[in-house]
Design an enzyme around this catalytic site. Structure first.
Site, PDB file in Angstrom:
ATOM      1  N   LYS A  53       0.860  -1.240  -0.017  1.00 56.65           N
ATOM      2  CA  LYS A  53       0.078  -0.091   0.120  1.00 56.65           C
ATOM      3  C   LYS A  53       0.806   1.151  -0.023  1.00 56.65           C
ATOM      4  O   LYS A  53       2.087   1.189   0.141  1.00 56.65           O
ATOM      5  CB  LYS A  53      -0.972  -0.062   1.079  1.00 56.65           C
ATOM      6  CG  LYS A  53      -2.054  -1.356   1.306  1.00 56.65           C
ATOM      7  CD  LYS A  53      -2.670  -1.189   0.002  1.00 56.65           C
ATOM      8  CE  LYS A  53      -3.949  -2.103  -0.004  1.00 56.65           C
ATOM      9  NZ  LYS A  53      -3.408  -3.482  -0.496  1.00 56.65           N
TER      10      LYS A  53
HETATM   11  C1  LIG Z   1      -9.762  -3.663  -1.714  1.00 57.63           C
HETATM   12  C2  LIG Z   1      -8.984  -4.035  -0.454  1.00 57.63           C
HETATM   13  N1  LIG Z   1      -9.741  -4.055   0.762  1.00 57.63           N
HETATM   14  C3  LIG Z   1      -9.280  -4.640   1.926  1.00 57.63           C
HETATM   15  C4  LIG Z   1      -7.880  -5.242   1.754  1.00 57.63           C
HETATM   16  C5  LIG Z   1      -7.346  -5.820   3.051  1.00 57.63           C
HETATM   17  O1  LIG Z   1      -6.403  -5.273   3.661  1.00 57.63           O
HETATM   18  P1  LIG Z   1      -5.619  -5.902   4.761  1.00 57.63           P
HETATM   19  O2  LIG Z   1      -4.577  -6.616   4.230  1.00 57.63           O
HETATM   20  O3  LIG Z   1      -4.948  -4.497   5.357  1.00 57.63           O
HETATM   21  O4  LIG Z   1      -6.470  -6.575   5.755  1.00 57.63           O
HETATM   22  C6  LIG Z   1      -7.012  -5.143   0.599  1.00 57.63           C
HETATM   23  C7  LIG Z   1      -5.686  -5.450   0.879  1.00 57.63           C
HETATM   24  O5  LIG Z   1      -4.749  -5.644  -0.016  1.00 57.63           O
HETATM   25  C8  LIG Z   1      -7.645  -4.778  -0.613  1.00 57.63           C
HETATM   26  O6  LIG Z   1      -6.957  -4.535  -1.735  1.00 57.63           O
END
Ligand SMILES: Cc1ncc(COP(=O)(O)O)c(C=O)c1O
Length: 359
Positions: free
Chosen positions: A164
């Protein structure tokens, strides 16, 4: 980082408070709550608004599985709505048809960095008395008609996962303008306890209580120490990604058999991912050729309703969300990060143009 490691509190403490204040200020929102992931943020935001078993949450099938898993993790049901062919974002016009008596929330995802139509979504939510929780994992820097994440919703959720815009390896945050929700989020991230470790021991020991069930999703000072200095570089990193995306867009406009999602007028895309679309029959061949040339590729995303667990549990199948399925079968994400050199960008363009021509 040295301050974090030498201080008495390795877990949630002053550095997390600093990060939360500065992160909320960057987004121009009232409150931010530091968590261990965006998945945790989505789950806790749903819980903070009282969403649980028997409730439906309208969302998109064209997203990372975390979005729908978080809905299931609170005991609610995801109700998918198809997407716009030109952006891959949830089609606002279709949301209203999916509203039922059980609907409690809309959970839009700003795919690849292009914001959804938040004014339209807020309007639908207000007409039906629904909560709006944004999955803004791709949209830290995004705006549409001047509206950013967390502005028109009840909460917006962010990821600090390794890929990210800012990262602590794993990490996340929820932002909200509602004080009571931020209090609930802080409780829910620490088992429902009314005092966190730092407060329990601040002067002399204090007893604590739990009046609702929570989870263990608190951001720690080490994660905050990694994130704090990155806040200053968000825009400069975004500028470089924007430059790379513009270069890709100019070059790929001239390649037959290749398309890409549109950044809509009056929008600033967060430029989280740059994906191309090739015909579904040729996609895997192009994927293979690009990897043979050393170009890193990812598929974002095969739609959630076609993943085995979702098919089996909800009897989903092909043809139910045709626009999401078409994009899922066509998409290839290309390298996109600030350190990519101009030469590397040119190499990717050449490799893609050749791979598409030969496939
Ligand atoms: C659109 C979206 N939502 C949620 C997430 C989940 O993030 P995390 O890995 O921080 O839980 C991601 C992770 O890549 C994502 O791309």
């Amino acid at each position: 980082m040295a301050e974090a490691l030498e201080g008495p509190i390795l877990t949630t403490g002053d550095l997390v408070d600093d990060f939360e204040r500065q992160f909320a200020a960057y987004l121009d929102r009232e409150y931010a709550v530091g968590l261990t992931s965006c998945t945790a943020a989505l789950q806790l935001a749903l819980l903070a608004y009282g969403i649980g078993p028997g409730d439906e949450v309208i969302t998109t099938p064209l997203t990372f599985v975390a979005t729908a898993n978080a809905i299931l993790q609170v005991g609610a049901s995801p109700v998918f709505v198809d997407v716009e062919p030109e952006t891959g974002n949830i089609k606002a016009d279709l949301i209203e048809h999916a509203v039922s008596r059980a609907t409690k929330a809309i959970l839009p995802v700003h795919l690849y960095g292009q914001m959804c139509d938040m004014r339209a979504i807020r309007g639908i939510a207000d007409r039906h008395g629904l909560v709006v929780i944004e999955d803004a994992a791709h949209a830290l820097e995004s705006k549409r008609h001047g509206v950013g994440p967390g502005e028109l919703s009840d909460a917006a959720c962010f990821s600090f996962y390794a890929t990210k815009s800012i990262t602590s390896g794993e990490g996340g945050a929820a932002v909200t303008n509602t004080a009571e929700i931020s209090v609930q989020l802080k409780k829910l991230r620490s088992h429902g306890m009314d005092l966190i470790a730092m407060d329990r021991y601040r002067d002399r020991y204090q007893h604590w209580d739990v009046d609702r069930l929570g989870w263990k999703y608190n951001m720690d000072n080490i994660q905050a120490a990694l994130l704090l200095p990155q806040l200053e570089h968000i825009e400069e990193r975004w500028h470089r990604r924007e430059e790379i995306c513009k270069r890709y867009e100019v070059a790929f406009s001239a390649v037959p058999g290749l398309d890409f999602p549109k950044v809509l007028p009056a929008s600033k895309s967060g430029r989280h991912l740059f994906t191309i679309w090739v015909s579904p029959e040729r996609r895997d061949e192009v994927l293979l050729r690009l990897q043979e040339r050393g170009v890193g590729v990812v598929v974002n995303y095969r739609p959630i309703h076609l993943l085995s667990y979702y098919r089996r549990t909800f009897e989903y199948g092909e043809g139910m969300f045709p626009a999401a399925e078409e994009i899922g079968a066509s998409t290839i994400s290309l390298p996109l990060y600030p350190k990519l050199t101009d030469e590397e960008v040119e190499y990717v363009i050449e490799a893609v143009s050749e791979a598409v021509a030969k496939a």
